[in-house]
Design a protein around this motif. Sequence first.
Motif, PDB file in Angstrom:
ATOM      1  N   ASP A 163     -52.432  17.201 -17.309  1.00 18.82           N
ATOM      2  CA  ASP A 163     -53.512  17.346 -16.334  1.00 18.82           C
ATOM      3  C   ASP A 163     -53.146  18.394 -15.275  1.00 18.82           C
ATOM      4  O   ASP A 163     -53.988  19.200 -14.880  1.00 18.82           O
ATOM      5  CB  ASP A 163     -53.823  16.006 -15.657  1.00 18.82           C
ATOM      6  N   ALA A 164     -51.872  18.387 -14.828  1.00 15.88           N
ATOM      7  CA  ALA A 164     -51.430  19.360 -13.823  1.00 15.88           C
ATOM      8  C   ALA A 164     -51.525  20.778 -14.370  1.00 15.88           C
ATOM      9  O   ALA A 164     -51.934  21.701 -13.658  1.00 15.88           O
ATOM     10  CB  ALA A 164     -50.003  19.046 -13.380  1.00 15.88           C
ATOM     11  N   PHE A 165     -51.184  20.964 -15.634  1.00 17.66           N
ATOM     12  CA  PHE A 165     -51.263  22.276 -16.264  1.00 17.66           C
ATOM     13  C   PHE A 165     -52.714  22.741 -16.317  1.00 17.66           C
ATOM     14  O   PHE A 165     -53.022  23.886 -15.990  1.00 17.66           O
ATOM     15  CB  PHE A 165     -50.667  22.219 -17.667  1.00 17.66           C
ATOM     16  N   LEU A 166     -53.624  21.857 -16.716  1.00 16.19           N
ATOM     17  CA  LEU A 166     -55.039  22.214 -16.800  1.00 16.19           C
ATOM     18  C   LEU A 166     -55.619  22.536 -15.423  1.00 16.19           C
ATOM     19  O   LEU A 166     -56.437  23.446 -15.287  1.00 16.19           O
ATOM     20  CB  LEU A 166     -55.824  21.095 -17.475  1.00 16.19           C
ATOM     21  N   GLU A 167     -55.193  21.791 -14.390  1.00 13.90           N
ATOM     22  CA  GLU A 167     -55.665  22.067 -13.028  1.00 13.90           C
ATOM     23  C   GLU A 167     -55.188  23.437 -12.559  1.00 13.90           C
ATOM     24  O   GLU A 167     -55.945  24.205 -11.958  1.00 13.90           O
ATOM     25  CB  GLU A 167     -55.178  20.983 -12.067  1.00 13.90           C
ATOM     26  N   GLU A 168     -53.915  23.765 -12.845  1.00 15.09           N
ATOM     27  CA  GLU A 168     -53.382  25.070 -12.444  1.00 15.09           C
ATOM     28  C   GLU A 168     -54.098  26.197 -13.185  1.00 15.09           C
ATOM     29  O   GLU A 168     -54.433  27.229 -12.607  1.00 15.09           O
ATOM     30  CB  GLU A 168     -51.881  25.127 -12.728  1.00 15.09           C
ATOM     31  N   LEU A 169     -54.371  25.987 -14.462  1.00 19.00           N
ATOM     32  CA  LEU A 169     -55.089  26.984 -15.256  1.00 19.00           C
ATOM     33  C   LEU A 169     -56.497  27.205 -14.708  1.00 19.00           C
ATOM     34  O   LEU A 169     -56.959  28.341 -14.596  1.00 19.00           O
ATOM     35  CB  LEU A 169     -55.136  26.527 -16.721  1.00 19.00           C
ATOM     36  N   ALA A 170     -57.169  26.124 -14.326  1.00 19.02           N
ATOM     37  CA  ALA A 170     -58.516  26.239 -13.751  1.00 19.02           C
ATOM     38  C   ALA A 170     -58.470  26.971 -12.414  1.00 19.02           C
ATOM     39  O   ALA A 170     -59.336  27.804 -12.126  1.00 19.02           O
ATOM     40  CB  ALA A 170     -59.130  24.858 -13.583  1.00 19.02           C
ATOM     41  N   LEU A 175     -56.293  29.234 -11.498  1.00 17.69           N
ATOM     42  CA  LEU A 175     -56.068  30.655 -11.785  1.00 17.69           C
ATOM     43  C   LEU A 175     -57.345  31.333 -12.279  1.00 17.69           C
ATOM     44  O   LEU A 175     -57.638  32.469 -11.913  1.00 17.69           O
ATOM     45  CB  LEU A 175     -54.957  30.819 -12.827  1.00 17.69           C
ATOM     46  N   ARG A 176     -58.090  30.621 -13.104  1.00 18.45           N
ATOM     47  CA  ARG A 176     -59.334  31.179 -13.635  1.00 18.45           C
ATOM     48  C   ARG A 176     -60.350  31.409 -12.519  1.00 18.45           C
ATOM     49  O   ARG A 176     -61.079  32.398 -12.522  1.00 18.45           O
ATOM     50  CB  ARG A 176     -59.907  30.231 -14.691  1.00 18.45           C
ATOM     51  N   ASP A 177     -60.389  30.489 -11.552  1.00 15.60           N
ATOM     52  CA  ASP A 177     -61.377  30.562 -10.478  1.00 15.60           C
ATOM     53  C   ASP A 177     -60.931  31.420  -9.296  1.00 15.60           C
ATOM     54  O   ASP A 177     -61.717  31.660  -8.380  1.00 15.60           O
ATOM     55  CB  ASP A 177     -61.708  29.151  -9.969  1.00 15.60           C
ATOM     56  N   ALA A 178     -59.690  31.884  -9.296  1.00 13.18           N
ATOM     57  CA  ALA A 178     -59.173  32.673  -8.172  1.00 13.18           C
ATOM     58  C   ALA A 178     -59.842  34.041  -8.124  1.00 13.18           C
ATOM     59  O   ALA A 178     -60.225  34.609  -9.150  1.00 13.18           O
ATOM     60  CB  ALA A 178     -57.661  32.837  -8.308  1.00 13.18           C
ATOM     61  N   GLN A 179     -59.979  34.571  -6.916  1.00 10.78           N
ATOM     62  CA  GLN A 179     -60.545  35.903  -6.731  1.00 10.78           C
ATOM     63  C   GLN A 179     -59.552  36.954  -7.237  1.00 10.78           C
ATOM     64  O   GLN A 179     -58.349  36.815  -7.023  1.00 10.78           O
ATOM     65  CB  GLN A 179     -60.833  36.156  -5.242  1.00 10.78           C
ATOM     66  N   PRO A 180     -60.031  37.984  -7.897  1.00 10.48           N
ATOM     67  CA  PRO A 180     -59.113  39.032  -8.355  1.00 10.48           C
ATOM     68  C   PRO A 180     -58.514  39.778  -7.164  1.00 10.48           C
ATOM     69  O   PRO A 180     -59.163  39.930  -6.122  1.00 10.48           O
ATOM     70  CB  PRO A 180     -59.985  39.950  -9.205  1.00 10.48           C
ATOM     71  N   LEU A 181     -57.272  40.226  -7.315  1.00 10.48           N
ATOM     72  CA  LEU A 181     -56.611  40.975  -6.254  1.00 10.48           C
ATOM     73  C   LEU A 181     -57.126  42.410  -6.244  1.00 10.48           C
ATOM     74  O   LEU A 181     -57.380  43.002  -7.288  1.00 10.48           O
ATOM     75  CB  LEU A 181     -55.094  40.968  -6.455  1.00 10.48           C
ATOM     76  N   SER A 182     -57.242  42.965  -5.036  1.00  7.77           N
ATOM     77  CA  SER A 182     -57.687  44.357  -4.914  1.00  7.77           C
ATOM     78  C   SER A 182     -56.548  45.287  -5.332  1.00  7.77           C
ATOM     79  O   SER A 182     -55.380  44.889  -5.384  1.00  7.77           O
ATOM     80  CB  SER A 182     -58.092  44.646  -3.471  1.00  7.77           C
ATOM     81  N   ASP A 183     -56.905  46.541  -5.597  1.00  4.79           N
ATOM     82  CA  ASP A 183     -55.886  47.532  -5.948  1.00  4.79           C
ATOM     83  C   ASP A 183     -54.887  47.703  -4.809  1.00  4.79           C
ATOM     84  O   ASP A 183     -53.691  47.884  -5.040  1.00  4.79           O
ATOM     85  CB  ASP A 183     -56.532  48.876  -6.286  1.00  4.79           C
ATOM     86  N   GLU A 184     -55.373  47.625  -3.563  1.00 13.65           N
ATOM     87  CA  GLU A 184     -54.495  47.770  -2.408  1.00 13.65           C
ATOM     88  C   GLU A 184     -53.491  46.621  -2.342  1.00 13.65           C
ATOM     89  O   GLU A 184     -52.318  46.831  -2.052  1.00 13.65           O
ATOM     90  CB  GLU A 184     -55.311  47.831  -1.102  1.00 13.65           C
TER      91      GLU A 184
END
Length: 102
Positions: free
Chosen positions: A64-71, A73-82
Amino acid sequence: MSNSDTPKDGDFAHWVEEKSEALKFELGEKFPVPPTALVSPSVHLETGAQKLEEVLLEHETPSDAFLEELAALRDAQPLSDEELARQALADGGADGDTGTPE
């Protein structure tokens, strides 16, 4: 001449497997190997966190912890080039020298 350990016809592979497992067990008791000597790229030392390789390559059921971490990461905002450039310049890489970022 007949030996009671000799396998019957067709059972040779099973007999070899049994003998090799018994020998591994016997040798393991005589010559214990520290866990750090058993490290390989596909077999990880047990840690508190499950790794992606364990789920994908070793067919472990994701926790469950692995699936929560994966979710997350999937929902995180992408980092800018800067931000990516800032992180790259702040990281010293393998040699730890921030003067030569990798």
